[in-house]
Design a protein around this motif. Structure first.
Motif, PDB file in Angstrom:
ATOM      1  N   LEU A  44      42.304 105.698  31.309  1.00 58.40           N
ATOM      2  CA  LEU A  44      42.736 105.168  29.920  1.00 58.40           C
ATOM      3  C   LEU A  44      42.275 104.226  29.720  1.00 58.40           C
ATOM      4  CD1 LEU A  44      46.178 106.162  29.484  1.00 58.40           C
ATOM      5  CD2 LEU A  44      44.665 107.670  28.043  1.00 58.40           C
ATOM      6  N   GLY A  45      41.867 103.339  28.515  1.00 56.59           N
ATOM      7  CA  GLY A  45      41.142 102.444  28.356  1.00 56.59           C
ATOM      8  C   GLY A  45      40.733 102.251  26.955  1.00 56.59           C
ATOM      9  N   PRO A  46      40.872 101.194  26.279  1.00 61.32           N
ATOM     10  CA  PRO A  46      40.274 101.330  25.150  1.00 61.32           C
ATOM     11  C   PRO A  46      38.571 101.046  24.842  1.00 61.32           C
ATOM     12  CG  PRO A  46      40.596  98.603  25.576  1.00 61.32           C
ATOM     13  CD  PRO A  46      41.404  99.530  26.810  1.00 61.32           C
ATOM     14  N   ASN A  47      37.264 100.917  24.132  1.00 63.43           N
ATOM     15  CA  ASN A  47      36.250 101.265  24.371  1.00 63.43           C
ATOM     16  C   ASN A  47      35.605  99.922  24.308  1.00 63.43           C
ATOM     17  OD1 ASN A  47      35.949 103.151  22.891  1.00 63.43           O
ATOM     18  ND2 ASN A  47      35.880 102.194  19.843  1.00 63.43           N
ATOM     19  N   GLY A  48      34.657 100.342  25.352  1.00 62.21           N
ATOM     20  CA  GLY A  48      33.941  98.724  26.117  1.00 62.21           C
ATOM     21  C   GLY A  48      35.063  98.213  28.233  1.00 62.21           C
TER      22      GLY A  48
ATOM     23  N   GLY B 253      51.237 115.237  29.877  1.00 57.25           N
ATOM     24  CA  GLY B 253      51.573 116.539  31.246  1.00 57.25           C
ATOM     25  C   GLY B 253      50.844 115.935  32.119  1.00 57.25           C
ATOM     26  N   TYR B 254      49.786 115.033  32.326  1.00 53.74           N
ATOM     27  CA  TYR B 254      48.562 114.850  33.443  1.00 53.74           C
ATOM     28  C   TYR B 254      50.169 114.312  34.621  1.00 53.74           C
ATOM     29  CZ  TYR B 254      44.210 115.782  31.553  1.00 53.74           C
ATOM     30  OH  TYR B 254      43.871 116.204  30.735  1.00 53.74           O
ATOM     31  N   ASN B 255      49.286 114.305  35.601  1.00 55.26           N
ATOM     32  CA  ASN B 255      50.192 113.990  37.275  1.00 55.26           C
ATOM     33  C   ASN B 255      50.000 112.630  37.331  1.00 55.26           C
ATOM     34  OD1 ASN B 255      48.533 117.189  38.075  1.00 55.26           O
ATOM     35  ND2 ASN B 255      51.085 116.813  38.135  1.00 55.26           N
ATOM     36  N   ARG B 256      48.426 112.201  36.738  1.00 56.59           N
ATOM     37  CA  ARG B 256      48.409 110.977  37.142  1.00 56.59           C
ATOM     38  C   ARG B 256      47.421 109.952  35.974  1.00 56.59           C
ATOM     39  NH1 ARG B 256      45.258 108.766  42.695  1.00 56.59           N
ATOM     40  NH2 ARG B 256      44.961 106.638  42.217  1.00 56.59           N
ATOM     41  N   ALA B 257      47.775 108.326  35.946  1.00 53.80           N
ATOM     42  CA  ALA B 257      47.107 107.528  35.155  1.00 53.80           C
ATOM     43  C   ALA B 257      46.655 106.951  35.251  1.00 53.80           C
ATOM     44  CB  ALA B 257      47.495 107.695  33.731  1.00 53.80           C
ATOM     45  N   ILE B 258      45.011 106.163  35.518  1.00 54.31           N
ATOM     46  CA  ILE B 258      44.494 105.076  35.216  1.00 54.31           C
ATOM     47  C   ILE B 258      44.485 104.176  34.166  1.00 54.31           C
ATOM     48  CG2 ILE B 258      42.682 103.718  36.977  1.00 54.31           C
ATOM     49  CD1 ILE B 258      43.526 106.945  38.046  1.00 54.31           C
ATOM     50  N   TRP B 259      44.937 102.622  33.796  1.00 59.38           N
ATOM     51  CA  TRP B 259      44.828 102.456  32.711  1.00 59.38           C
ATOM     52  C   TRP B 259      43.267 100.734  32.937  1.00 59.38           C
ATOM     53  CZ3 TRP B 259      48.755  99.047  29.892  1.00 59.38           C
ATOM     54  CH2 TRP B 259      48.457  97.894  29.550  1.00 59.38           C
ATOM     55  N   LEU B 260      41.909 101.604  33.191  1.00 56.72           N
ATOM     56  CA  LEU B 260      40.964 100.326  32.607  1.00 56.72           C
ATOM     57  C   LEU B 260      41.049  99.131  32.270  1.00 56.72           C
ATOM     58  CD1 LEU B 260      37.621 102.507  33.700  1.00 56.72           C
ATOM     59  CD2 LEU B 260      39.082 100.576  35.144  1.00 56.72           C
TER      60      LEU B 260
ATOM     61  N   ALA C  53      46.527  99.293  35.545  1.00 55.63           N
ATOM     62  CA  ALA C  53      47.720 100.038  35.791  1.00 55.63           C
ATOM     63  C   ALA C  53      46.944 101.615  36.636  1.00 55.63           C
ATOM     64  CB  ALA C  53      48.541 100.135  35.412  1.00 55.63           C
ATOM     65  N   ASP C  54      47.791 101.488  37.570  1.00 51.19           N
ATOM     66  CA  ASP C  54      47.180 103.134  38.324  1.00 51.19           C
ATOM     67  C   ASP C  54      48.930 104.046  38.664  1.00 51.19           C
ATOM     68  OD1 ASP C  54      47.102 105.397  39.950  1.00 51.19           O
ATOM     69  OD2 ASP C  54      45.101 104.264  40.760  1.00 51.19           O
ATOM     70  N   GLY C  55      49.065 104.929  37.915  1.00 51.33           N
ATOM     71  CA  GLY C  55      50.461 105.500  38.402  1.00 51.33           C
ATOM     72  C   GLY C  55      50.908 106.862  37.893  1.00 51.33           C
ATOM     73  N   PRO C  56      52.229 106.915  38.029  1.00 50.51           N
ATOM     74  CA  PRO C  56      52.310 108.179  37.612  1.00 50.51           C
ATOM     75  C   PRO C  56      51.658 108.748  35.551  1.00 50.51           C
ATOM     76  CG  PRO C  56      54.412 107.762  38.709  1.00 50.51           C
ATOM     77  CD  PRO C  56      53.715 106.645  38.428  1.00 50.51           C
ATOM     78  N   ALA C  57      51.292 109.041  35.251  1.00 45.38           N
ATOM     79  CA  ALA C  57      50.764 109.714  33.934  1.00 45.38           C
ATOM     80  C   ALA C  57      52.138 108.689  32.611  1.00 45.38           C
ATOM     81  CB  ALA C  57      50.171 110.996  33.174  1.00 45.38           C
ATOM     82  N   ALA C  58      52.825 109.603  32.672  1.00 40.75           N
ATOM     83  CA  ALA C  58      54.454 108.916  31.902  1.00 40.75           C
ATOM     84  C   ALA C  58      54.049 107.442  31.725  1.00 40.75           C
ATOM     85  CB  ALA C  58      54.953 110.079  32.078  1.00 40.75           C
TER      86      ALA C  58
ATOM     87  N   TYR D 246      50.145 101.515  28.303  1.00 39.68           N
ATOM     88  CA  TYR D 246      49.518 101.619  27.115  1.00 39.68           C
ATOM     89  C   TYR D 246      49.052 101.179  26.137  1.00 39.68           C
ATOM     90  CZ  TYR D 246      44.230 102.936  26.226  1.00 39.68           C
ATOM     91  OH  TYR D 246      43.537 102.753  25.288  1.00 39.68           O
ATOM     92  N   ARG D 247      50.710 103.005  25.706  1.00 34.21           N
ATOM     93  CA  ARG D 247      50.546 102.520  24.252  1.00 34.21           C
ATOM     94  C   ARG D 247      51.302 101.705  23.672  1.00 34.21           C
ATOM     95  NH1 ARG D 247      51.054 107.402  21.738  1.00 34.21           N
ATOM     96  NH2 ARG D 247      51.511 108.365  23.962  1.00 34.21           N
ATOM     97  N   ALA D 248      51.898 101.183  24.729  1.00 35.70           N
ATOM     98  CA  ALA D 248      52.797  99.459  23.373  1.00 35.70           C
ATOM     99  C   ALA D 248      51.503  98.530  24.073  1.00 35.70           C
ATOM    100  CB  ALA D 248      53.818  99.508  25.172  1.00 35.70           C
ATOM    101  N   GLU D 249      50.944  98.643  24.587  1.00 35.53           N
ATOM    102  CA  GLU D 249      49.869  97.220  24.636  1.00 35.53           C
ATOM    103  C   GLU D 249      48.905  97.662  23.587  1.00 35.53           C
ATOM    104  OE1 GLU D 249      47.583  93.739  25.318  1.00 35.53           O
ATOM    105  OE2 GLU D 249      50.110  94.515  25.657  1.00 35.53           O
ATOM    106  N   MET D 250      48.454  98.579  23.214  1.00 30.10           N
ATOM    107  CA  MET D 250      47.544  99.149  21.940  1.00 30.10           C
ATOM    108  C   MET D 250      48.847  99.184  20.560  1.00 30.10           C
ATOM    109  SD  MET D 250      44.519  99.681  23.477  1.00 30.10           S
ATOM    110  CE  MET D 250      45.323  98.594  25.249  1.00 30.10           C
ATOM    111  N   ASN D 251      50.044  99.549  20.868  1.00 33.98           N
ATOM    112  CA  ASN D 251      50.119  99.140  19.287  1.00 33.98           C
ATOM    113  C   ASN D 251      50.510  97.519  18.940  1.00 33.98           C
ATOM    114  OD1 ASN D 251      50.606 101.410  18.305  1.00 33.98           O
ATOM    115  ND2 ASN D 251      52.494 101.335  20.273  1.00 33.98           N
ATOM    116  N   ARG D 252      51.325  96.689  21.000  1.00 36.54           N
ATOM    117  CA  ARG D 252      50.583  95.161  20.205  1.00 36.54           C
ATOM    118  C   ARG D 252      49.730  94.298  19.813  1.00 36.54           C
ATOM    119  NH1 ARG D 252      49.393  90.512  22.342  1.00 36.54           N
ATOM    120  NH2 ARG D 252      48.209  91.114  23.689  1.00 36.54           N
TER     121      ARG D 252
END
Length: 246
Positions: free
Chosen positions: A41-45, A203-210, A217-222, A228-234
């Motif tokens: 996951l990550g925003p553009n760029g 439903g994914y197992n793992r997520a990495i936030w770039l 961040a790196d850990g369980p996807a949920a 990530y969603r909270a930061e994007m909303n902010r």
């Protein structure tokens, strides 16, 4: 053939970095990816697509090391043909042949199959997915969604253990997105999905936030998706243009 040790299996990045013209795009990335469903996951760029290209061996790290089952993909592309496949965001950047059968047969010939065998395997792949009538069709006559599906079939024909997906639903209408999501969910391969949209990887197992070319961040996807969603909303709540000169 010597089998890879448990520490070598999957995709590994050991302090991998990549830059162009003195500009750092990825910095100090260390990951060991073995799960069946992994989101990047990550925003553009943020460096997501560059990370995918490193994993696929399309580019080599400036520093550090990248391996797939113990093999460096950038230095052994032939070995990677049966190990890792890639589905690009835009099928126009992936398709190179004028007809469907030729497009499907190309990768198989790269793997060492003869021309007749590759064509027969291409037709069998189409028939297995209810698309036997596509064989002689010009690629130019396919819709965007059909081209994306053709690219997926070309990857599946080579039976890789891992498939890298770069924003696979971009540019597709909603019904086509739903059909593609259903097909991807049923695949036995490991999927590594690059996206800016957390809904894609439910439903994914793992997520990495770039963020800025680094792992934030790196850990369980949920858990990662929630943060990530909270930061994007902010960020979305801010007036991004407030600091620009009038």
């Amino acid at each position: 053939m010597q089998l890879a040790s448990p520490t070598e299996t999957g995709l590994r990045l050991d302090r991998a970095a990549y830059g162009v013209g003195g500009r750092a795009i990825l910095q100090d990335i260390s990951l060991h990816l073995t799960e069946q469903r992994i989101a990047i996951l990550g925003p553009n760029g943020s460096g997501k697509t560059t990370l995918l290209r490193l994993m696929a061996g399309l580019i080599a790290p400036t520093t550090g090391r990248v391996t797939v089952d113990g093999i460096e993909p950038a230095t052994n592309r032939r070995a990677m043909l049966g190990a890792i496949g890639i589905l690009f965001q835009n099928p126009e950047h992936q398709i190179i042949f004028p007809t469907v059968e030729e497009e499907l047969a190309f990768g198989l010939k790269q793997m060492g199959r003869g021309a007749d065998e590759a064509r027969a395997a291409a037709r069998a792949t189409l028939a297995a997915h209810g698309r036997g009538h596509w064989a002689a069709a010009p690629v130019a006559t396919l819709s965007q969604g059909q081209k994306q599906f053709l690219c997926l079939l070309a990857v599946l024909a080579m039976a890789p253990g891992t498939i890298l997906l770069d924003e696979p639903f971009s540019g597709l209408d909603l019904p086509t997105q739903i059909r593609l999501a259903r097909r991807l969910a049923a695949l036995p391969q490991r999927l590594v999905t690059i996206t800016h949209d957390p809904a894609v990887v439910t439903g994914y197992n793992r997520a990495i936030w770039l963020e800025g070319g680094r792992v934030r961040a790196d850990g369980p996807a949920a858990d990662v998706v929630e943060a990530y969603r909270a930061e994007m909303n902010r960020l979305g709540s801010l007036d991004a243009d407030a600091d620009l000169a009038g």
